[in-house]
Design an enzyme around this catalytic site. Structure first.
Site, short mmCIF file in Angstrom:
data_model
loop_
_atom_site.label_atom_id
_atom_site.label_comp_id
_atom_site.label_asym_id
_atom_site.label_seq_id
_atom_site.Cartn_x
_atom_site.Cartn_y
_atom_site.Cartn_z
N THR A 136 36.58 4.05 -30.72
CA THR A 136 36.31 5.49 -30.63
C THR A 136 36.17 5.92 -29.17
O THR A 136 36.32 7.10 -28.87
CB THR A 136 35.00 5.84 -31.36
OG1 THR A 136 34.03 4.86 -31.00
CG2 THR A 136 35.17 5.85 -32.86
N SER A 169 34.34 -19.82 -9.10
CA SER A 169 33.94 -19.71 -10.50
C SER A 169 33.46 -21.09 -10.97
O SER A 169 34.26 -22.03 -11.00
CB SER A 169 35.12 -19.25 -11.36
OG SER A 169 34.87 -19.60 -12.71
N SER A 229 32.94 -10.39 -21.94
CA SER A 229 32.64 -11.20 -20.75
C SER A 229 33.23 -10.55 -19.51
O SER A 229 32.64 -10.59 -18.42
CB SER A 229 33.18 -12.61 -20.91
OG SER A 229 34.54 -12.56 -21.31
N SER A 230 34.39 -9.90 -19.65
CA SER A 230 35.00 -9.31 -18.46
C SER A 230 34.18 -8.12 -17.96
O SER A 230 33.97 -7.97 -16.75
CB SER A 230 36.46 -8.92 -18.71
OG SER A 230 36.54 -8.02 -19.78
N GLU A 263 39.90 -2.76 -15.17
CA GLU A 263 40.70 -3.18 -16.33
C GLU A 263 42.04 -2.45 -16.35
O GLU A 263 43.09 -3.06 -16.58
CB GLU A 263 39.96 -2.86 -17.64
CG GLU A 263 38.67 -3.59 -17.84
CD GLU A 263 38.84 -5.02 -18.36
OE1 GLU A 263 39.96 -5.41 -18.72
OE2 GLU A 263 37.82 -5.74 -18.37
N ASP A 313 32.26 -0.87 -22.94
CA ASP A 313 31.76 -2.20 -22.55
C ASP A 313 31.04 -2.13 -21.20
O ASP A 313 29.95 -2.67 -21.02
CB ASP A 313 32.91 -3.20 -22.45
CG ASP A 313 33.69 -3.31 -23.74
OD1 ASP A 313 33.22 -2.78 -24.76
OD2 ASP A 313 34.78 -3.89 -23.71
C1 GLA Z 1 37.29 -3.30 -26.22
C2 GLA Z 1 37.39 -2.21 -25.15
C3 GLA Z 1 36.40 -1.06 -25.42
C4 GLA Z 1 36.52 -0.56 -26.85
C5 GLA Z 1 36.51 -1.73 -27.83
C6 GLA Z 1 36.77 -1.28 -29.23
O1 GLA Z 1 36.06 -3.95 -26.16
O2 GLA Z 1 37.14 -2.76 -23.88
O3 GLA Z 1 36.61 -0.04 -24.48
O4 GLA Z 1 37.64 0.24 -27.00
O5 GLA Z 1 37.46 -2.71 -27.51
O6 GLA Z 1 35.75 -0.46 -29.68
#
Ligand code: GLA
Length: 385
Positions: A35, A67, A125-126, A158, A170
């Site tokens: 969403t 790393s 994780s990213s 990203e 995220d």
């Molecule tokens: C990944 C993306 C988020 C989101 C989810 C799905 O984690 O990085 O931005 O779109 O998928 O909700």
């Protein structure tokens, strides 16, 4: 040795000095999947698994990065053409570049980092790495960039350096996360609200299928394109529709014949999901976990049948949860593998987890992993304990 000591030891061996420690977190999302890039609501929280890094300015024009998890050392410059070949290093490089693009200062630094967020499990994780780096660079170069912009630096990393056209969820969760609190974010207005999350009598548990599908990022970008296509068609009739989340279900029906059926199904899922997040927030305020759980099952159905980001392993875990009277269960995160998130009554927890591990292993020939969820703090400076 714990993670902090392992990082400190390596940093001293490589660079002969000590730096400052920063950390950030992976995330769960209770509901509101796919969403965010549609301008809808999400409902994530940071977790007790994340990335930790030790950093120090090194007085050169280069980044020296190690790393611990990959046991790999990389050096790179800070110009656009200096992009490193290693994908883990691209996250760090991207954060440097996005900070510079926003007028922030970034000069050479040394960094050693490690993490305990399982990779490819849908726990971001990213984003944890991006947020750790964005927060740390902002701190050590005193850039004064605000927290939303730090999250956007991760998101742009990203988009521009890792090939994933992700939304903001995220990185937002990773930067804004607080112990014991989920955060409802309106991804269009960026208004957010913390909700204390401590469901008495229930536990949240993740079951990681340990499946990671190749090409997940191109499939993800394709879902996003479908949503944008559906929104564009609706906008012709209803110019107020900026994002798909602004559309009413009947407006989608009006354009069904004009768009590919696949795009229609994707959009049908998203419009339903936007409403489910609001329903879950209301239910939580009433302490009505049965409704929360029912919405989670509906989300799974949508992600599996309409959005098509589930897989056989995750559908199996979801079905098993339903059979065992688990209150709510669904695939979590971007999908194409990774985890289910499950809301389970305390008294059913042990039986469910044992059965999930045993039956999954029997069917797929490898064991899933089980993670209890602890909602924790996001990006931060770690002071000496
Ligand atoms: C990944 C993306 C988020 C989101 C989810 C799905 O984690 O990085 O931005 O779109 O998928 O909700």
């Amino acid at each position: 040795m714990d993670m902090k000591n392992r990082i400190a030891e390596k940093f001293r061996t490589l660079f002969g000095t000590d730096g400052q420690f920063f950390a950030s977190a992976g995330r769960i999302n209770l509901i509101g999947e796919h969403t965010d890039y549609n301008g809808g609501y999400v409902f994530p929280g940071a977790i007790d698994k994340g990335i930790m890094a030790e950093i120090k300015v090194n007085g050169t024009a280069k980044v020296h990065a190690f790393s611990l998890d990959y046991d790999e050392y990389v050096e790179f410059g800070l110009k656009e053409e200096d992009k490193p070949a290693q994908s883990w290093a691209c996250y760090i490089f991207g954060v440097c570049r996005e900070t510079l693009k926003r007028g922030g200062k970034v000069e050479g630094f040394d960094v050693v980092f490690a993490g305990d967020v399982p990779l490819g499990a849908g726990l971001s994780s990213s984003a944890a790495l991006e947020s750790t780096m964005a927060y740390a660079l902002n701190y050590i170069f005193s850039n004064g960039i605000d927290k939303f912009e730090l999250a956007k630096i991760g998101q742009s990393t990203e988009h521009n350096y890792c090939g994933v056209k992700c939304g903001i969820m995220d990185q937002f969760a990773s930067v804004f996360g607080k112990a014991g609190q989920l955060i409802r974010l309106n991804c269009k207005t960026l208004e957010y609200k913390y909700f204390p999350f401590n469901p008495q009598g229930y536990k949240l548990v993740l079951i990681d299928s340990c499946v990671k599908h190749e090409l997940a990022s191109s499939a993800y970008n394709k879902r996003r394109a479908s949503c944008e296509n559906a929104a564009a068609a609706i906008r012709k009739n209803h110019p107020e529709v900026e994002f798909l989340s602004d559309a009413k279900r009947v407006w989608l029906d009006e354009v069904r014949a004009e768009i590919p059926e696949e795009d229609f199904l994707r959009a049908e899922y998203v419009i339903g999901e936007v409403q489910r997040v609001l329903d879950v927030c209301d239910a939580l305020e009433r302490g009505d976990y049965e409704t929360v759980g029912e919405m989670m099952y509906q989300t799974h159905f949508g992600l599996s049948r309409l959005y098509e980001v589930s897989c056989e392993e995750l559908d199996f875990l979801n079905k098993l949860a339903r059979k065992m009277d688990v209150t709510g269960s669904r695939v979590m995160g971007g999908g194409f593998g990774g985890c289910t998130i499950n809301l389970v009554k305390d008294e059913l927890y042990d039986g469910f987890v044992q059965a999930a591990v045993a039956r999954f292993t029997e069917k797929f020939g490898h064991a899933p992993k089980v993670y209890d969820v602890v909602i924790s703090d996001g990006a931060r400076l770690l002071l000496d304990e």
